[in-house]
Design a protein around this motif. Structure first.
Motif, PDB file in Angstrom:
ATOM      1  N   GLU A 513       0.832  -1.188   0.000  1.00 46.70           N
ATOM      2  CA  GLU A 513       0.000   0.000   0.000  1.00 46.70           C
ATOM      3  C   GLU A 513       0.871   1.244   0.000  1.00 46.70           C
ATOM      4  O   GLU A 513       2.028   1.230   0.402  1.00 46.70           O
ATOM      5  CB  GLU A 513      -0.949   0.010   1.198  1.00 46.70           C
ATOM      6  N   ARG A 514       0.270   2.321  -0.484  1.00 45.22           N
ATOM      7  CA  ARG A 514       0.957   3.612  -0.500  1.00 45.22           C
ATOM      8  C   ARG A 514      -0.087   4.710  -0.370  1.00 45.22           C
ATOM      9  O   ARG A 514      -1.270   4.527  -0.710  1.00 45.22           O
ATOM     10  CB  ARG A 514       1.727   3.799  -1.811  1.00 45.22           C
ATOM     11  N   ASP A 515       0.356   5.861   0.121  1.00 49.41           N
ATOM     12  CA  ASP A 515      -0.495   7.043   0.194  1.00 49.41           C
ATOM     13  C   ASP A 515      -0.343   7.830  -1.096  1.00 49.41           C
ATOM     14  O   ASP A 515       0.754   7.926  -1.673  1.00 49.41           O
ATOM     15  CB  ASP A 515      -0.110   7.923   1.381  1.00 49.41           C
ATOM     16  N   MET A 516      -1.464   8.417  -1.544  1.00 47.58           N
ATOM     17  CA  MET A 516      -1.428   9.176  -2.784  1.00 47.58           C
ATOM     18  C   MET A 516      -2.531  10.225  -2.769  1.00 47.58           C
ATOM     19  O   MET A 516      -3.427  10.203  -1.913  1.00 47.58           O
ATOM     20  CB  MET A 516      -1.611   8.242  -3.985  1.00 47.58           C
ATOM     21  N   GLN A 525      -3.733   3.558  -1.635  1.00 52.22           N
ATOM     22  CA  GLN A 525      -3.844   2.572  -2.700  1.00 52.22           C
ATOM     23  C   GLN A 525      -3.175   1.283  -2.262  1.00 52.22           C
ATOM     24  O   GLN A 525      -2.082   1.291  -1.708  1.00 52.22           O
ATOM     25  CB  GLN A 525      -3.188   3.065  -3.990  1.00 52.22           C
ATOM     26  N   THR A 526      -3.852   0.174  -2.540  1.00 53.74           N
ATOM     27  CA  THR A 526      -3.278  -1.141  -2.247  1.00 53.74           C
ATOM     28  C   THR A 526      -2.954  -1.850  -3.556  1.00 53.74           C
ATOM     29  O   THR A 526      -3.593  -1.620  -4.594  1.00 53.74           O
ATOM     30  CB  THR A 526      -4.243  -2.013  -1.430  1.00 53.74           C
ATOM     31  N   ARG A 584      -6.901  -1.476  -4.887  1.00 54.31           N
ATOM     32  CA  ARG A 584      -8.037  -0.753  -4.306  1.00 54.31           C
ATOM     33  C   ARG A 584      -7.606   0.643  -3.914  1.00 54.31           C
ATOM     34  O   ARG A 584      -6.465   0.863  -3.509  1.00 54.31           O
ATOM     35  CB  ARG A 584      -8.590  -1.497  -3.094  1.00 54.31           C
ATOM     36  N   PHE A 585      -8.532   1.564  -4.021  1.00 49.77           N
ATOM     37  CA  PHE A 585      -8.302   2.946  -3.622  1.00 49.77           C
ATOM     38  C   PHE A 585      -9.268   3.266  -2.484  1.00 49.77           C
ATOM     39  O   PHE A 585     -10.492   3.243  -2.672  1.00 49.77           O
ATOM     40  CB  PHE A 585      -8.525   3.895  -4.795  1.00 49.77           C
TER      41      PHE A 585
END
Length: 813
Positions: A513-516, A525-526, A584-585
């Motif tokens: 996952e990351r932040d965006m 977002q995964t 996924r968002f």
């Protein structure tokens, strides 16, 4: 099949101008303006969803109560004695005894101080009831009173009316002469019940009327020699509103009578006259005893006149002179919080009963009648179940191989255990005796047997699921044993069979996952890759029966499952590796999923030799059945793409695409666009494509004989809290025809409600492989509710909510 019970009773419905002119001469006085009936408009204070423009508000008493219930308090501008010793009060006169208060310009109390005469205009208030009139006689020893040119309001029941004379009897009931009754707000006479003699019993919660007529917009529409109706929410015995139906030259009239036998059980008896069939007698009995509840219903027609057949494939005299009937019994209860039971028995005289006599959308579409006896235990570890189950399939004519198997009985014992280290064990076991009443020589050989099946499925697994992923190896052992009887069928098949098949799988996935930021918002977002391996060896099953098994159509869930069949009569061989990835968002603020996209596919390392024939040594013939051969030998599954996207808080879409990348063709495609408004507006746009033979389940006549391409549009528009407009159009583009058309309106007002629906649809005559025997059916359905009095027609709420996903009807009450 159960029908809702309206809380209205009526008797002796008659129409005709001669009766109306002869018996119904009641002429109540004109109504008073709203301000004189304790009516207060909402103005800016109207609550959300209010259907009426105001409400009745009982004002405070003008005098305090007496020290005892019999003490009388009074107030007047002047007082004097008459020649006979009476007391005459004049001016602004107020008299109060207990919870009754009289207001009048002049009031005379007799010398005995037990009766009062009042000259109007006067107002009498008592326990949430207001009566205004021109003159009145009241007893000070009881609640008796008589008022001329009366206008009354019952605040809590939201009803009002007018009468040439109103009498309050000593027992608290009200008798009205040449009177009207309505729940419409003051100034609105959309409907009124007008009668020579109305009796209101607020203690019991009902009223009766003699020689009554129902006026809609001042036009008489019904006449009753006698009618009984509720004035609150309590159930009352009596005639319910009729159900009327018209179709071509035929007429359908049903007149239910409701029996309020006790607080916990009741009954309804419904004679029904159909001009094309004759007299049908229906009934229903409902009960509730502690944690047990049930309902039994049915109908009987002794001698069917036949009539025009709805289904053009039936002979015109299919049921002439025959008995037609149905019976349906349902019961459920509990012996303890963990131990419950259910009973169900349904039967019909023939497979066309509900097509000919069903009175609702749901009844007309009835395909089978269930039979069930179930005992169910739910413990912390073990779940135990014993059932006897079957059903009657409603087809006409019913072929031998379409008759269902009965389970007599079916016994299950399931359990699950888990340990802290991630290990778990599962146990599934079932023993069933299958039976059906067929000629064994007229059905396929694999469906000709009856007998016992024992199935055991112990499983052992281990699952580790840290925050960054998961790993789950699993081993399951499937053991099945049969003891069969082929009856009169001559066969050399073995009647005692066993099969043991191991099912092994490994499921693994990772979470990244990351932040965006996107579209001015923060998201997480995964990225979720996944691998799944499954191995099931082939086992000889060609002599095994087919009690409850069908091949599964391919889907996203099939990627991650080792099973290729429903039921346990076939265990499909498989050696595959499934691979997929999802992203996924998620909204940072709410954690709500805004978008999910998934892709996946399976790679096969061996052919799938086990099909419904169960023979591991043969494959479908490539020349005569290429599609089944290709399905068994292809080295890759369809590529599956799934998208779920919440575009806004109101708009969302769902997309699923199964694509054969080897032959470069779409096998299945589904698209849906949905709109949901907080006020209840709904819009659904759908498209569906399916390749012929994509779903291998069912008999040959149950499988599509063409490529399916359909467009589906449905909507519901709530213009306001009163008006709903709905519609649906389902179009078969392959065959250039409308499968279903639906248009309806619902109007929900202060004192009445209306549902009017037109529907036309294609009936496939229980065959999906051809359209040659399809036919068109249609109907107009009306439900009219007089609030506080009941309704005429049938409610279509449940069908609307099934046909138009997301729509919720507003109750007409």
């Amino acid at each position: 099949m159960g029908k809702p019970h309206y809380k209205t009773a009526l008797a002796g419905l008659v129409t005709g101008s001669s009766l109306l002119s002869t018996f119904v001469q009641a002429a109540p006085p004109p109504s008073l303006p709203p301000g004189q009936l304790d009516w207060q408009p909402w103005g800016a204070e109207a609550p959300s969803g209010a259907l009426c423009k105001g409400r009745y508000v009982m004002p405070e008493y003008l005098l305090p109560p007496g020290d005892t219930p019999r003490q009388v308090r009074s107030s007047a501008d002047s007082a004097r004695y008459g020649e006979a010793g009476e007391t005459i009060l004049s001016g602004e006169v107020i008299l109060r005894r207990d919870d009754s208060q009289l207001e009048a310009p002049q009031l005379t109390v007799n010398a005995a101080r037990d009766r009062v005469s009042a000259q109007g205009p006067l107002a009498l208030r008592s326990s949430g009831m207001l009566v205004r009139g021109n003159a009145a006689e009241l007893s000070l020893d009881s609640d008796a009173a008589s008022i001329d040119s009366a206008h009354y309001v019952a605040h809590q029941q939201r009803l009002r009316g007018d009468a040439q004379q109103l009498q309050r009897l000593e027992d608290g009931r009200y008798r009205l002469t040449e009177a009207s009754f309505t729940t419409c707000e003051p100034g609105d006479d959309t409907w009124r019940l007008i009668s020579n003699d109305i009796l209101l019993d607020r203690e019991q919660g009902f009223g009766t009327a003699k020689h009554a007529r129902l006026e809609v917009g001042k036009v008489p529409v019904f006449y009753w020699p006698w009618v009984r109706f509720p004035i609150d929410d309590r159930r009352q015995s009596g005639f319910l509103w009729p159900t009327l139906g018209f179709s071509g030259d035929s007429f359908d009239y049903a007149q239910p009578y409701y029996f309020n036998l006790a607080p916990n059980y009741d009954a309804t008896l419904t004679p029904r006259w159909l001009t094309e069939h004759g007299l049908l007698l229906g009934g229903e009995f409902r009960y509730l005893f502690g944690s047990d509840a049930g309902i039994i219903e049915g109908a009987y027609l002794a001698d069917d006149k036949g009539g025009e057949r709805k289904n053009p494939n039936d002979p015109p005299d299919a049921f002439d002179g025959e008995e037609r009937w149905y019976l349906d019994y349902r019961h459920q209860g509990r012996f303890s919080p963990r131990l419950g039971y259910q009973l169900r028995y349904g039967a019909a005289s023939d497979g066309r009963y509900f097509e000919d006599f069903g009175t609702t959308f749901g009844q007309q579409d009835t395909e089978f009648m269930s039979r069930l006896a179930l005992l169910d235990y739910r413990g912390d570890t073990w779940q135990l179940e014993a059932r006897a189950q079957g059903y009657q399939r409603l087809e006409y004519p019913l072929k031998e191989n379409d008759k269902p198997f009965y389970r007599l009985p079916s016994l299950s014992a399931n359990a699950a255990w888990s340990q802290d280290g991630g290990f778990y064990q599962q146990w599934y076991s079932n023993a069933t005796y299958f039976w059906r009443d067929v000629n064994e020589n007229l059905v396929p050989l694999d469906e000709a047997a009856t007998g016992t099946r024992l199935h055991l499925a112990p499983a052992l697994g281990w699952r580790k699921a840290p925050s960054w992923g998961f790993l789950e190896p699993r081993l399951e052992m499937l053991y099945t044993a049969y003891s069969l009887d082929y009856g009169a069928r001559d066969t050399d098949r073995d009647e005692d069979l066993t099969r043991t098949v191991p099912v092994s799988s490994i499921d693994a996935g990772l979470y990244f996952e990351r932040d965006m930021q996107a579209f001015g918002a923060d998201y997480r977002q995964t990225l979720e890759p996944r691998l799944y391996y499954a191995y099931v060896p082939e086992k000889e099953q060609s002599e095994f029966p087919d009690f409850d098994t069908e091949p599964l159509a391919f889907s996203w869930n099939q990627l991650w499952s080792p099973y290729r069949f429903t039921g346990v009569d076939r265990v499909g061989d498989v050696n595959k590796l499934s691979y997929g990835v999802s992203t996924r968002f998620l909204e940072d603020e709410t954690g709500r999923e805004r978008l999910a996209l998934s892709l996946g596919q399976s790679a096969y390392f061996d052919d799938r030799t086990i099909d419904m024939t169960g023979d591991p040594d043969t494959l479908p013939n490539r020349d005569t059945n290429f599609e089944e051969w290709y399905r068994a030998t292809r080295n890759r599954s369809p590529l599956v793409t799934r998208l779920d996207w919440r575009i806004t808080d109101r708009w969302s879409t769902r997309y699923e695409w199964l694509y054969d990348d080897k032959r470069e063709r779409t096998e299945q495609n589904r698209v849906a666009l949905n709109y949901r408004h907080p006020d209840g507006h709904v819009l659904n746009l759908g498209y569906r494509w399916e390749l012929q033979g994509f779903d291998p389940g069912g008999d040959a006549e149950d499988r599509l004989g063409y490529n399916r391409e359909e467009f589906d549009t449905s909507f519901a528009w709530k213009a306001n809290n009163r008006f709903d407009l709905i519609g649906r159009f389902l179009y078969d583009n392959t065959n250039d025809r409308a499968l279903e058309q639906l248009a309806g309106v619902q109007w929900n007002d202060c004192c009445y409600g209306l549902q009017l629906v037109w529907r036309e649809w294609i009936d496939d005559n229980d065959t999906a492989n051809t359209i040659a025997d399809d036919y068109t059916d249609r109907g107009i359905f009306l439900n009219f509710v007089f609030k506080g009095l009941g309704g005429v027609g049938q409610s279509a709420d449940q069908y609307f909510e099934r046909a138009i996903p997301g729509y919720r009807t507003t109750a007409l009450n």
